[in-house]
Design a protein around this motif. Structure first.
Motif, mmCIF file in Angstrom:
data_model
loop_
_atom_site.group_PDB
_atom_site.id
_atom_site.type_symbol
_atom_site.label_atom_id
_atom_site.label_comp_id
_atom_site.label_asym_id
_atom_site.label_seq_id
_atom_site.Cartn_x
_atom_site.Cartn_y
_atom_site.Cartn_z
ATOM 1 N N TYR A 1 0.831 -1.206 0.000
ATOM 2 C CA TYR A 1 0.000 0.000 0.000
ATOM 3 C C TYR A 1 0.869 1.261 0.000
ATOM 4 O O TYR A 1 0.625 2.193 -0.771
ATOM 5 N N VAL A 2 1.904 1.285 0.829
ATOM 6 C CA VAL A 2 2.795 2.447 0.906
ATOM 7 C C VAL A 2 3.520 2.643 -0.424
ATOM 8 O O VAL A 2 3.586 3.755 -0.952
ATOM 9 N N LYS A 3 4.033 1.566 -0.988
ATOM 10 C CA LYS A 3 4.734 1.656 -2.277
ATOM 11 C C LYS A 3 3.836 2.198 -3.378
ATOM 12 O O LYS A 3 4.270 2.956 -4.232
ATOM 13 N N GLU A 4 2.569 1.777 -3.378
ATOM 14 C CA GLU A 4 1.639 2.180 -4.430
ATOM 15 C C GLU A 4 1.077 3.587 -4.247
ATOM 16 O O GLU A 4 0.615 4.195 -5.214
ATOM 17 N N ASN A 5 1.106 4.109 -3.018
ATOM 18 C CA ASN A 5 0.442 5.377 -2.750
ATOM 19 C C ASN A 5 1.346 6.531 -2.348
ATOM 20 O O ASN A 5 0.876 7.663 -2.252
ATOM 21 N N TYR A 6 2.611 6.262 -2.103
ATOM 22 C CA TYR A 6 3.545 7.316 -1.706
ATOM 23 C C TYR A 6 4.826 7.179 -2.507
ATOM 24 O O TYR A 6 5.292 6.071 -2.761
ATOM 25 N N GLU A 7 5.402 8.292 -2.885
ATOM 26 C CA GLU A 7 6.618 8.254 -3.696
ATOM 27 C C GLU A 7 7.880 8.118 -2.862
ATOM 28 O O GLU A 7 8.962 7.935 -3.412
ATOM 29 N N SER A 8 7.758 8.194 -1.563
ATOM 30 C CA SER A 8 8.924 8.109 -0.687
ATOM 31 C C SER A 8 8.556 7.367 0.590
ATOM 32 O O SER A 8 7.394 7.015 0.806
ATOM 33 N N CYS A 9 9.537 7.162 1.442
ATOM 34 C CA CYS A 9 9.332 6.503 2.737
ATOM 35 C C CYS A 9 8.399 7.315 3.621
ATOM 36 O O CYS A 9 8.382 8.536 3.548
ATOM 37 N N LEU A 10 7.672 6.612 4.475
ATOM 38 C CA LEU A 10 6.892 7.275 5.516
ATOM 39 C C LEU A 10 7.704 7.270 6.796
ATOM 40 O O LEU A 10 8.512 6.366 7.024
ATOM 41 N N SER B 1 -0.336 1.071 9.635
ATOM 42 C CA SER B 1 -0.466 -0.357 9.914
ATOM 43 C C SER B 1 -1.612 -0.628 10.883
ATOM 44 O O SER B 1 -2.388 -1.558 10.692
ATOM 45 N N ALA B 2 -1.728 0.204 11.916
ATOM 46 C CA ALA B 2 -2.762 0.008 12.932
ATOM 47 C C ALA B 2 -4.169 0.225 12.378
ATOM 48 O O ALA B 2 -5.116 -0.435 12.799
ATOM 49 N N SER B 3 -4.315 1.138 11.428
ATOM 50 C CA SER B 3 -5.650 1.461 10.929
ATOM 51 C C SER B 3 -5.881 0.970 9.506
ATOM 52 O O SER B 3 -6.838 1.377 8.857
ATOM 53 N N PHE B 4 -5.030 0.095 9.027
ATOM 54 C CA PHE B 4 -5.060 -0.311 7.628
ATOM 55 C C PHE B 4 -6.400 -0.890 7.191
ATOM 56 O O PHE B 4 -6.898 -0.565 6.119
ATOM 57 N N HIS B 5 -7.006 -1.747 7.979
ATOM 58 C CA HIS B 5 -8.277 -2.353 7.609
ATOM 59 C C HIS B 5 -9.473 -1.623 8.218
ATOM 60 O O HIS B 5 -10.608 -2.046 8.042
ATOM 61 N N SER B 6 -9.217 -0.520 8.891
ATOM 62 C CA SER B 6 -10.291 0.248 9.508
ATOM 63 C C SER B 6 -10.683 1.423 8.621
ATOM 64 O O SER B 6 -9.852 2.004 7.943
ATOM 65 N N PHE B 7 -11.903 1.776 8.645
ATOM 66 C CA PHE B 7 -12.387 2.995 8.007
ATOM 67 C C PHE B 7 -12.055 3.074 6.522
ATOM 68 O O PHE B 7 -11.912 4.147 5.971
ATOM 69 N N GLY B 8 -11.868 1.932 5.867
ATOM 70 C CA GLY B 8 -11.630 1.936 4.427
ATOM 71 C C GLY B 8 -10.348 2.610 4.012
ATOM 72 O O GLY B 8 -10.306 3.315 3.020
ATOM 73 N N VAL B 9 -9.285 2.422 4.774
ATOM 74 C CA VAL B 9 -7.999 3.039 4.439
ATOM 75 C C VAL B 9 -7.654 2.763 2.980
ATOM 76 O O VAL B 9 -7.273 3.636 2.242
ATOM 77 N N ASN B 10 -7.808 1.553 2.555
ATOM 78 C CA ASN B 10 -7.589 1.197 1.164
ATOM 79 C C ASN B 10 -8.490 0.006 0.850
ATOM 80 O O ASN B 10 -8.131 -1.116 1.152
ATOM 81 N N PRO B 11 -9.630 0.263 0.231
ATOM 82 C CA PRO B 11 -10.578 -0.820 -0.029
ATOM 83 C C PRO B 11 -9.970 -1.997 -0.788
ATOM 84 O O PRO B 11 -10.396 -3.129 -0.619
ATOM 85 N N LYS B 12 -8.960 -1.750 -1.601
ATOM 86 C CA LYS B 12 -8.312 -2.824 -2.350
ATOM 87 C C LYS B 12 -7.738 -3.880 -1.420
ATOM 88 O O LYS B 12 -7.668 -5.045 -1.753
ATOM 89 N N TYR B 13 -7.316 -3.452 -0.224
ATOM 90 C CA TYR B 13 -6.673 -4.357 0.701
ATOM 91 C C TYR B 13 -7.558 -4.760 1.884
ATOM 92 O O TYR B 13 -7.086 -5.333 2.826
ATOM 93 N N LEU B 14 -8.837 -4.452 1.831
ATOM 94 C CA LEU B 14 -9.730 -4.824 2.923
ATOM 95 C C LEU B 14 -9.786 -6.335 3.065
ATOM 96 O O LEU B 14 -9.776 -7.061 2.073
ATOM 97 N N THR B 15 -9.883 -6.792 4.295
ATOM 98 C CA THR B 15 -9.968 -8.237 4.516
ATOM 99 C C THR B 15 -11.365 -8.721 4.161
ATOM 100 O O THR B 15 -12.317 -7.942 4.126
ATOM 101 N N ASN B 16 -11.497 -9.986 3.947
ATOM 102 C CA ASN B 16 -12.795 -10.575 3.624
ATOM 103 C C ASN B 16 -13.598 -10.897 4.874
ATOM 104 O O ASN B 16 -14.641 -11.513 4.790
ATOM 105 N N ASN B 17 -13.099 -10.489 6.024
ATOM 106 C CA ASN B 17 -13.760 -10.798 7.292
ATOM 107 C C ASN B 17 -14.903 -9.853 7.608
ATOM 108 O O ASN B 17 -15.456 -9.883 8.678
ATOM 109 N N ARG B 18 -15.254 -8.989 6.724
ATOM 110 C CA ARG B 18 -16.309 -8.008 6.999
ATOM 111 C C ARG B 18 -17.650 -8.495 6.582
ATOM 112 O O ARG B 18 -17.890 -9.141 5.675
#
Length: 71
Positions: free
Chosen positions: A36-45, A54-71
């Motif tokens: 996700y970081v590589k695809e969305n940012y041109e440099s290091c975070l 990392s903590a909020s990655f699957h919360s609040f639709g941070v990136n729907p492409k990477y949402l888990t199937n547990n929803r």
């Protein structure tokens, strides 16, 4: 090397010359965050943004492409 985080605009020290000493290697990233970081940012975070992303990655639709199937 001093860098500016593209997510929060804070400066941080990046050890891309010695990745074993870089602070980002001590940040636990859940599966998918690195891609996700590589695809969305041109440099290091900064370590704080890496932790927060990392903590909020699957919360609040941070990136729907990477949402888990547990929803």
């Amino acid at each position: 090397m001093k860098k500016i985080c593209p997510r929060c605009s804070n400066s941080f020290v990046c050890r891309e010359d010695r990745t074993d000493l870089c602070s980002c290697t001590r940040v636990y990233l859940i599966s998918g965050v690195r891609d996700y970081v590589k695809e969305n940012y041109e440099s290091c975070l900064c370590p704080s943004c890496l932790k927060e992303t990392s903590a909020s990655f699957h919360s609040f639709g941070v990136n729907p492409k990477y949402l888990t199937n547990n929803r």
